[in-house]
Design an enzyme around this catalytic site. Structure first.
Site, PDB file in Angstrom:
ATOM      1  N   LYS A  33     -39.106 -34.175   7.056  1.00  0.00           N
ATOM      2  CA  LYS A  33     -38.936 -35.182   6.011  1.00  0.00           C
ATOM      3  C   LYS A  33     -38.221 -34.562   4.812  1.00  0.00           C
ATOM      4  O   LYS A  33     -38.552 -33.451   4.378  1.00  0.00           O
ATOM      5  CB  LYS A  33     -40.307 -35.711   5.595  1.00  0.00           C
ATOM      6  CG  LYS A  33     -40.297 -36.778   4.521  1.00  0.00           C
ATOM      7  CD  LYS A  33     -41.738 -37.222   4.218  1.00  0.00           C
ATOM      8  CE  LYS A  33     -41.786 -38.306   3.173  1.00  0.00           C
ATOM      9  NZ  LYS A  33     -43.174 -38.741   2.888  1.00  0.00           N
ATOM     10  N   SER A  45     -43.859 -43.518   3.191  1.00  0.00           N
ATOM     11  CA  SER A  45     -42.576 -43.002   2.752  1.00  0.00           C
ATOM     12  C   SER A  45     -41.866 -42.147   3.793  1.00  0.00           C
ATOM     13  O   SER A  45     -40.691 -41.821   3.642  1.00  0.00           O
ATOM     14  CB  SER A  45     -42.779 -42.171   1.483  1.00  0.00           C
ATOM     15  OG  SER A  45     -43.646 -41.060   1.745  1.00  0.00           O
ATOM     16  N   SER A  95     -48.460 -42.739   3.999  1.00  0.00           N
ATOM     17  CA  SER A  95     -47.067 -42.495   4.369  1.00  0.00           C
ATOM     18  C   SER A  95     -46.849 -41.851   5.726  1.00  0.00           C
ATOM     19  O   SER A  95     -45.707 -41.664   6.139  1.00  0.00           O
ATOM     20  CB  SER A  95     -46.393 -41.647   3.290  1.00  0.00           C
ATOM     21  OG  SER A  95     -46.347 -42.343   2.074  1.00  0.00           O
TER      22      SER A  95
END
Length: 427
Positions: free
Chosen positions: A76, A145, A169
């Site tokens: 990420k 996210s 997330s």
């Protein structure tokens, strides 16, 4: 090659260790899948096919280095990487090159992993969405996210991918995209080199395709040996059906699916009873959001004071009246969070695992909303581990996950229970 990318991480590593498969073949399979699907899904911020293949060839020439040797993985873009740009989902950091890897990235590489690239994150792992689309239907959100990581794993572009969870997330996008998501016990995985959102809650997590993938990841990022998953019988398993105080936010079909899963486990011999949360949980959600508002405003102090105009409208709206939360209000909220952790710890002693929804329902239509976090905050803010299993389909045919919540620092036991529950529900 594309068939190889559909293996689970556990299956792929096993074949590499047996000499039946090379890291280069696995990496090439991922790259071919990315070339095919990325124009629609848009899961990636940075890719370098030549560099990925060079890493894979080096792994093939070397002795086995660790539990994920030769396995392509994704990171990420909220996590630092020394040899790839890190943008944190913000134009403020366009082209930024950190000097070191985040701890979780460095340890995974040391354990033999092959870094494919950086996946899309929302702005500073908050609510402002990125470009990624749900791989099952591009008109729906992948969640956030950790949107790119969830989509990449679910769409067979990577075998495992790192995410972070501050509210929901990891678990929510895993549920929306239809893969396995794991949020560890708070503090079990180092957040060094991960851009801070809310230090009191931030947790590094993982996306995989099978429960059997999770021990590999855990070993890589803790430095502990890989532990085999022991067989667990559903018969006699003490299961708490925890609707949480926010149950009415779940779609009717989600409520029915979770309650149906509980009934199916009971039929298989589990001892299923309700766990109702009361006491300090009356103020759990507003106090937790108060902690988050206080901490993220301070974590982004430099960005707020020097590049306010480059923040999204969402972030500007949260910070324009800074400070939103006073120190005394923050300390009051922290006290409520501590009381809730103690309450859940005591209440959970009667259970081996808790069942809750992973999300309110299917991924919402549209890309401007990453979904409701209501059913993720319980595990995140009380510091206990959780796993979401891709066991359901909603009325539109999109994935809906089932969340299992375990005991703090007993993550491996949660893996074992998750495998048993998945087998029982699949039968």
């Amino acid at each position: 090659m594309n068939d190889l990318c559909r293996l689970s991480a556990n299956e792929a590593v096993e074949r590499i260790n047996q000499g039946k498969l090379t890291s280069e073949e696995l990496t090439q399979a991922c790259l071919e899948r990315i070339e095919e699907r990325e124009p629609e899904v848009e899961a990636w911020m940075h890719l370098d096919a030549g560099y990925s293949l060079a890493q894979a060839r080096e792994r093939d020439r070397a002795a086995i280095r660790g539990p994920v040797h030769g396995l392509p993985f994704a990171v990420k873009d909220i996590m630092d990487t020394a040899d790839m740009p890190t943008g944190y989902g913000s134009p403020i950091y366009q082209g930024y090159r950190p000097r070191a890897d985040a701890a979780c990235v460095a340890m995974t590489r040391a354990a033999g992993g092959v870094l494919l690239g950086k996946t899309v994150t929302t702005e500073f792992a908050s609510r402002h969405p990125g470009k990624t689309k749900n791989p099952h239907d591009p008109t729906h959100t992948p969640g956030g996210s950790s949107s790119g990581s969830a989509a990449a794993v679910a769409d067979f572009m990577a075998f495992m991918a790192f995410g972070t969870q501050t509210l929901g997330s990891v678990i929510r996008p895993a549920s929306f995209c239809g893969c396995v998501g794991y949020k560890p016990s708070y503090g079990e995985v180092s957040t060094e080199g991960v851009k801070e959102n809310t230090g009191s809650f931030d947790t590094v997590g993982l996306f995989g395709r099978a429960v059997e993938d999770l021990p590999l990841f855990r070993a890589a990022v803790t430095g502990e040996p890989v532990r085999a998953l022991e067989a667990v019988s559903v018969k006699g398993l003490r299961v708490g059906l925890c609707r949480t105080p926010l149950w009415d936010r779940a779609q009717d079909y989600t409520q029915a699916l979770v309650e149906g899963a509980a009934a199916q486990l009971a039929k298989a011999g589990a001892a299923v009873t309700d766990l109702d949360l009361g006491g300090p949980f009356t103020d759990f959600e507003p106090m937790g959001r108060r902690v988050s508002d206080y901490e993220i405003a301070r974590a982004l102090s430099w960005e707020r004071t020097h590049h306010f105009d480059l923040l999204s409208e969402f972030q500007q709206g949260k910070m324009k009246d800074w400070p939103v939360v006073s120190y005394d209000e923050y300390r009051e909220a922290e006290g409520v969070m501590s009381a809730c952790r103690a309450y859940l710890d005591e209440a959970s002693k009667a259970f081996d695992v808790l069942l809750t929804p992973s999300a309110t329902g299917e991924a919402p239509e549209g890309l401007d909303n990453t979904g409701d976090t209501s059913f993720n905050i319980l595990a995140t803010w009380t510091y206990v581990p959780c796993v979401t299993l891709p066991v359901f389909k909603g009325p539109s045919g999109l994935p809906v996950g089932l969340q299992l919540v375990g005991h703090r620092c007993r993550d491996h036991r949660l893996f074992e229970i998750s495998r048993a529950v998945l087998a029982a529900l699949s039968s």
